[in-house]
Write a protein that holds these residues in place. Structure first.
Motif, PDB file in Angstrom:
ATOM      1  N   THR A  98       0.839  -1.208   0.000  1.00 18.46           N
ATOM      2  CA  THR A  98       0.000   0.000   0.000  1.00 18.46           C
ATOM      3  C   THR A  98       0.869   1.251   0.000  1.00 18.46           C
ATOM      4  O   THR A  98       0.579   2.218  -0.708  1.00 18.46           O
ATOM      5  CB  THR A  98      -0.913   0.005   1.251  1.00 18.46           C
ATOM      6  OG1 THR A  98      -1.518  -1.273   1.368  1.00 18.46           O
ATOM      7  CG2 THR A  98      -1.972   1.067   1.156  1.00 18.46           C
ATOM      8  N   ILE A  99       1.942   1.202   0.775  1.00 18.68           N
ATOM      9  CA  ILE A  99       2.846   2.359   0.807  1.00 18.68           C
ATOM     10  C   ILE A  99       3.503   2.535  -0.559  1.00 18.68           C
ATOM     11  O   ILE A  99       3.619   3.648  -1.077  1.00 18.68           O
ATOM     12  CB  ILE A  99       3.914   2.187   1.913  1.00 18.68           C
ATOM     13  CG1 ILE A  99       3.230   2.170   3.281  1.00 18.68           C
ATOM     14  CG2 ILE A  99       4.928   3.309   1.863  1.00 18.68           C
ATOM     15  CD1 ILE A  99       4.163   1.981   4.451  1.00 18.68           C
ATOM     16  N   GLN A 100       3.918   1.412  -1.167  1.00 15.33           N
ATOM     17  CA  GLN A 100       4.551   1.499  -2.494  1.00 15.33           C
ATOM     18  C   GLN A 100       3.569   2.065  -3.526  1.00 15.33           C
ATOM     19  O   GLN A 100       3.923   2.930  -4.330  1.00 15.33           O
ATOM     20  CB  GLN A 100       5.031   0.113  -2.932  1.00 15.33           C
ATOM     21  CG  GLN A 100       6.245  -0.351  -2.136  1.00 15.33           C
ATOM     22  CD  GLN A 100       6.586  -1.812  -2.360  1.00 15.33           C
ATOM     23  OE1 GLN A 100       5.790  -2.563  -2.913  1.00 15.33           O
ATOM     24  NE2 GLN A 100       7.762  -2.208  -1.926  1.00 15.33           N
ATOM     25  N   ASP A 101       2.316   1.590  -3.492  1.00 13.63           N
ATOM     26  CA  ASP A 101       1.315   2.090  -4.436  1.00 13.63           C
ATOM     27  C   ASP A 101       1.071   3.583  -4.228  1.00 13.63           C
ATOM     28  O   ASP A 101       0.901   4.334  -5.181  1.00 13.63           O
ATOM     29  CB  ASP A 101      -0.014   1.329  -4.260  1.00 13.63           C
ATOM     30  CG  ASP A 101       0.127  -0.134  -4.671  1.00 13.63           C
ATOM     31  OD1 ASP A 101       1.121  -0.460  -5.344  1.00 13.63           O
ATOM     32  OD2 ASP A 101      -0.754  -0.932  -4.307  1.00 13.63           O
ATOM     33  N   THR A 102       1.064   3.996  -2.955  1.00 17.37           N
ATOM     34  CA  THR A 102       0.828   5.413  -2.656  1.00 17.37           C
ATOM     35  C   THR A 102       1.993   6.266  -3.156  1.00 17.37           C
ATOM     36  O   THR A 102       1.790   7.342  -3.719  1.00 17.37           O
ATOM     37  CB  THR A 102       0.644   5.598  -1.135  1.00 17.37           C
ATOM     38  OG1 THR A 102      -0.345   4.683  -0.690  1.00 17.37           O
ATOM     39  CG2 THR A 102       0.211   7.002  -0.798  1.00 17.37           C
ATOM     40  N   LEU A 103       3.212   5.769  -2.945  1.00 17.71           N
ATOM     41  CA  LEU A 103       4.382   6.503  -3.441  1.00 17.71           C
ATOM     42  C   LEU A 103       4.324   6.669  -4.955  1.00 17.71           C
ATOM     43  O   LEU A 103       4.637   7.722  -5.498  1.00 17.71           O
ATOM     44  CB  LEU A 103       5.671   5.742  -3.068  1.00 17.71           C
ATOM     45  CG  LEU A 103       6.267   6.000  -1.685  1.00 17.71           C
ATOM     46  CD1 LEU A 103       7.421   5.039  -1.434  1.00 17.71           C
ATOM     47  CD2 LEU A 103       6.769   7.429  -1.557  1.00 17.71           C
ATOM     48  N   GLU A 104       3.884   5.608  -5.630  1.00 19.83           N
ATOM     49  CA  GLU A 104       3.782   5.661  -7.092  1.00 19.83           C
ATOM     50  C   GLU A 104       2.753   6.701  -7.526  1.00 19.83           C
ATOM     51  O   GLU A 104       2.906   7.346  -8.559  1.00 19.83           O
ATOM     52  CB  GLU A 104       3.364   4.297  -7.642  1.00 19.83           C
ATOM     53  CG  GLU A 104       4.544   3.369  -7.854  1.00 19.83           C
ATOM     54  CD  GLU A 104       4.122   2.012  -8.371  1.00 19.83           C
ATOM     55  OE1 GLU A 104       2.917   1.822  -8.629  1.00 19.83           O
ATOM     56  OE2 GLU A 104       4.984   1.134  -8.503  1.00 19.83           O
ATOM     57  N   ALA A 148       0.321  15.059   1.605  1.00 17.41           N
ATOM     58  CA  ALA A 148      -0.329  14.452   0.435  1.00 17.41           C
ATOM     59  C   ALA A 148      -0.308  12.925   0.560  1.00 17.41           C
ATOM     60  O   ALA A 148      -1.292  12.243   0.252  1.00 17.41           O
ATOM     61  CB  ALA A 148       0.377  14.891  -0.833  1.00 17.41           C
ATOM     62  N   MET A 149       0.809  12.401   1.054  1.00 19.82           N
ATOM     63  CA  MET A 149       0.933  10.941   1.194  1.00 19.82           C
ATOM     64  C   MET A 149      -0.056  10.417   2.236  1.00 19.82           C
ATOM     65  O   MET A 149      -0.696   9.385   2.032  1.00 19.82           O
ATOM     66  CB  MET A 149       2.356  10.579   1.582  1.00 19.82           C
ATOM     67  CG  MET A 149       2.616   9.095   1.548  1.00 19.82           C
ATOM     68  SD  MET A 149       4.347   8.729   1.524  1.00 19.82           S
ATOM     69  CE  MET A 149       4.285   6.973   1.821  1.00 19.82           C
ATOM     70  N   ARG A 150      -0.178  11.135   3.345  1.00 17.23           N
ATOM     71  CA  ARG A 150      -1.122  10.696   4.377  1.00 17.23           C
ATOM     72  C   ARG A 150      -2.548  10.705   3.847  1.00 17.23           C
ATOM     73  O   ARG A 150      -3.329   9.792   4.117  1.00 17.23           O
ATOM     74  CB  ARG A 150      -1.020  11.618   5.602  1.00 17.23           C
ATOM     75  CG  ARG A 150       0.182  11.327   6.480  1.00 17.23           C
ATOM     76  CD  ARG A 150       0.003  11.893   7.874  1.00 17.23           C
ATOM     77  NE  ARG A 150       0.037  13.336   7.931  1.00 17.23           N
ATOM     78  CZ  ARG A 150       1.151  14.050   8.063  1.00 17.23           C
ATOM     79  NH1 ARG A 150       2.320  13.440   8.131  1.00 17.23           N
ATOM     80  NH2 ARG A 150       1.103  15.355   8.138  1.00 17.23           N
ATOM     81  N   THR A 151      -2.886  11.755   3.081  1.00 22.41           N
ATOM     82  CA  THR A 151      -4.245  11.852   2.529  1.00 22.41           C
ATOM     83  C   THR A 151      -4.519  10.690   1.573  1.00 22.41           C
ATOM     84  O   THR A 151      -5.578  10.054   1.635  1.00 22.41           O
ATOM     85  CB  THR A 151      -4.411  13.202   1.792  1.00 22.41           C
ATOM     86  OG1 THR A 151      -4.057  14.241   2.685  1.00 22.41           O
ATOM     87  CG2 THR A 151      -5.831  13.403   1.325  1.00 22.41           C
ATOM     88  N   LEU A 152      -3.521  10.404   0.703  1.00 24.88           N
ATOM     89  CA  LEU A 152      -3.705   9.297  -0.252  1.00 24.88           C
ATOM     90  C   LEU A 152      -3.825   7.958   0.473  1.00 24.88           C
ATOM     91  O   LEU A 152      -4.660   7.121   0.120  1.00 24.88           O
ATOM     92  CB  LEU A 152      -2.516   9.244  -1.222  1.00 24.88           C
ATOM     93  CG  LEU A 152      -2.491  10.295  -2.328  1.00 24.88           C
ATOM     94  CD1 LEU A 152      -1.186  10.217  -3.104  1.00 24.88           C
ATOM     95  CD2 LEU A 152      -3.664  10.078  -3.277  1.00 24.88           C
ATOM     96  N   LEU A 153      -2.963   7.788   1.491  1.00 27.87           N
ATOM     97  CA  LEU A 153      -3.007   6.526   2.260  1.00 27.87           C
ATOM     98  C   LEU A 153      -4.371   6.351   2.929  1.00 27.87           C
ATOM     99  O   LEU A 153      -4.961   5.266   2.912  1.00 27.87           O
ATOM    100  CB  LEU A 153      -1.926   6.538   3.343  1.00 27.87           C
ATOM    101  CG  LEU A 153      -0.595   5.879   3.022  1.00 27.87           C
ATOM    102  CD1 LEU A 153       0.364   6.072   4.176  1.00 27.87           C
ATOM    103  CD2 LEU A 153      -0.750   4.398   2.734  1.00 27.87           C
ATOM    104  N   ALA A 154      -4.855   7.453   3.505  1.00 28.25           N
ATOM    105  CA  ALA A 154      -6.150   7.386   4.197  1.00 28.25           C
ATOM    106  C   ALA A 154      -7.254   7.018   3.201  1.00 28.25           C
ATOM    107  O   ALA A 154      -8.126   6.190   3.508  1.00 28.25           O
ATOM    108  CB  ALA A 154      -6.448   8.731   4.845  1.00 28.25           C
TER     109      ALA A 154
END
Lengths: 162, 252
Positions: A98-104, A148-154
């Motif tokens: 999930t973290i990798q997908d979010t980074l992408e 932005a990363m936290r928002t996408l992860l959420a």
């Protein structure tokens, strides 16, 4: 070859394609060898190498496309903060994938600054040298990138829970 | 300054980018604010999780060989067309830099490994349930790991020593399972990590090393294919004495 594996990993994150990353790394090493005289002794060799790699990518066609919206997006208002804190995200046991997908999914200028800080553990000064921007800009960009990363992860976690 | 105003500085604190004055201010605030302290811990964990997730791509051996050959050819052609003594100096500098950076890289990896284990120890101390198996009996703690770890280990008899076993838990380090054992010495708690000794996954030097990290002491050694790391806020001598007990038990 110093930094070879790390530069390759960074190149893959920039290009999102292994074959393109291999070409990029090879070109960066060739340029470094050719331009070694321009490296000033006593300055940061790692930042110098990453800067060569990044500049090589920026001048490629795919690099230009990846950064095309850079100027217009970078100063855009921050997305509204979510209720999701890093703590609540971690409590939800975010998986590595999930973290990798979010980074992408992050825009290139956010992704690279997070990678340089969190993966490469560069200081703000080193990141500033690598990206060729002032240290204050590094700090504000990192702040925006992480939000932005936290928002996408959420969002991803909410979607997964539904 | 309210918590809201500190929010922007938490990332800077986690990135170790604060000036000494800022550090003093933020640490003063953190000492009195459990909410911001928890946020800092969570951001540290997020940073670590991102680091683990981002180390995703490794170059293939074929590519490595190809680029090495290509650079070698490039060096040869440069050698042929440029002033030889000048290039020799450049090449020598490059080799020196390469060696220095390899050494720095190894040092960096080792520091990173220590830092991760220290984080685990601190997070365990902060937890309300620090261990999964709560027992002072080594014959209860050791069997608990059966079927959970791909290796086994011996625990020492602590009856005549100042140390007390508190329990253990399963942990993961560099994607491999390991054991974290908690010991007590005069109100101080020490973590003993037992991991499979793989050069890639645990980039710690062979033999014993004692290091001081932010006031914490550490000792590590390798024995029978296992890597032992002791972390705690006791003195290096106290860690070493516990290490001696574990080494004696390991040789049984």
């Amino acid at each position: 070859m110093p930094l070879f594996a790390r530069l390759y990993n960074f190149a893959c994150w920039l290009t999102q394609d292994r074959a393109t990353a291999e070409d990029l790394v090879q070109e960066a090493f060739t340029k470094a060898l050719k331009g070694f005289s321009s490296f000033r002794q006593g300055t940061d060799f790692r930042a110098w190498m990453y800067r060569i790699l990044r500049n090589t990518y920026l001048t490629s066609k795919s690099g230009l496309q990846a950064f095309v919206s850079f100027d217009s997006d970078i100063d855009a208002p921050l997305p509204p903060s979510t209720d999701e804190t890093p703590e609540s995200l971690l409590l939800a046991r975010v998986e590595q994938q999930t973290i990798q997908d979010t980074l992408e999914e992050l825009p290139m200028y956010f992704r690279e600054v997070i990678l340089l800080s969190d993966l490469e553990e560069m200081s703000y000064q080193e990141i500033a040298q690598t990206l060729g921007i002032p240290m204050g800009t590094v700090m504000s960009r990192l702040f925006r990138a992480r939000r932005a990363m936290r928002t996408l992860l959420a969002t991803r976690l909410k979607e997964a829970a539904q | 300054m309210s918590c809201e105003l500190w929010q922007d500085w938490l990332d800077v604190y986690v990135d170790e980018g604060c000036t000494p004055e800022q550090l003093e201010g933020i640490e003063d605030h953190l000492r009195g604010c459990t909410s911001c302290s928890a946020e800092v811990l969570a951001r540290m964990q997020m940073k670590r999780a991102t680091r683990a997730a981002a180390a995703r791509y490794a170059p293939s051996p074929e590519f490595q060989a190809r680029i090495a050959k290509s650079l070698q050819n490039r060096r040869k052609s440069l050698w042929a067309i440029t002033w030889i003594p000048g290039l020799a100096i450049v090449a020598a500098s490059f080799v020196i830099l390469a060696v220095s950076f390899t050494m720095l890289s190894h040092h960096h990896q080792r520091e990173q490994a220590f830092a991760e284990l220290l984080d685990l120890h601190v997070a365990t101390m902060a937890s309300s349930n620090p261990v999964d198996v709560v027992s002072t009996d080594r014959h209860t703690v050791k069997p608990w790991f059966q079927g959970k770890l791909p290796f086994t280990f011996n625990l020492p008899e602590l009856k005549d020593s100042p140390y007390r076993l508190l329990g253990g838990r399963l942990m993961y380090f560099k994607h491999s399972p390991g054991a974290q054992l908690l010991f007590e010495l005069r109100k101080h708690q020490l973590s003993v990590f037992i991991l499979q000794d793989q050069p890639d996954s645990v980039p710690l030097q062979a033999g014993q090393t004692t290091a001081n990290e932010k006031g914490f002491s550490m000792e590590t050694w390798s024995e029978l294919g296992l890597r032992y790391v002791i972390v705690g806020d006791s003195s290096p001598a106290d860690l070493h004495a516990l290490g001696d007990l574990l080494r004696a038990a390991g040789g049984q």
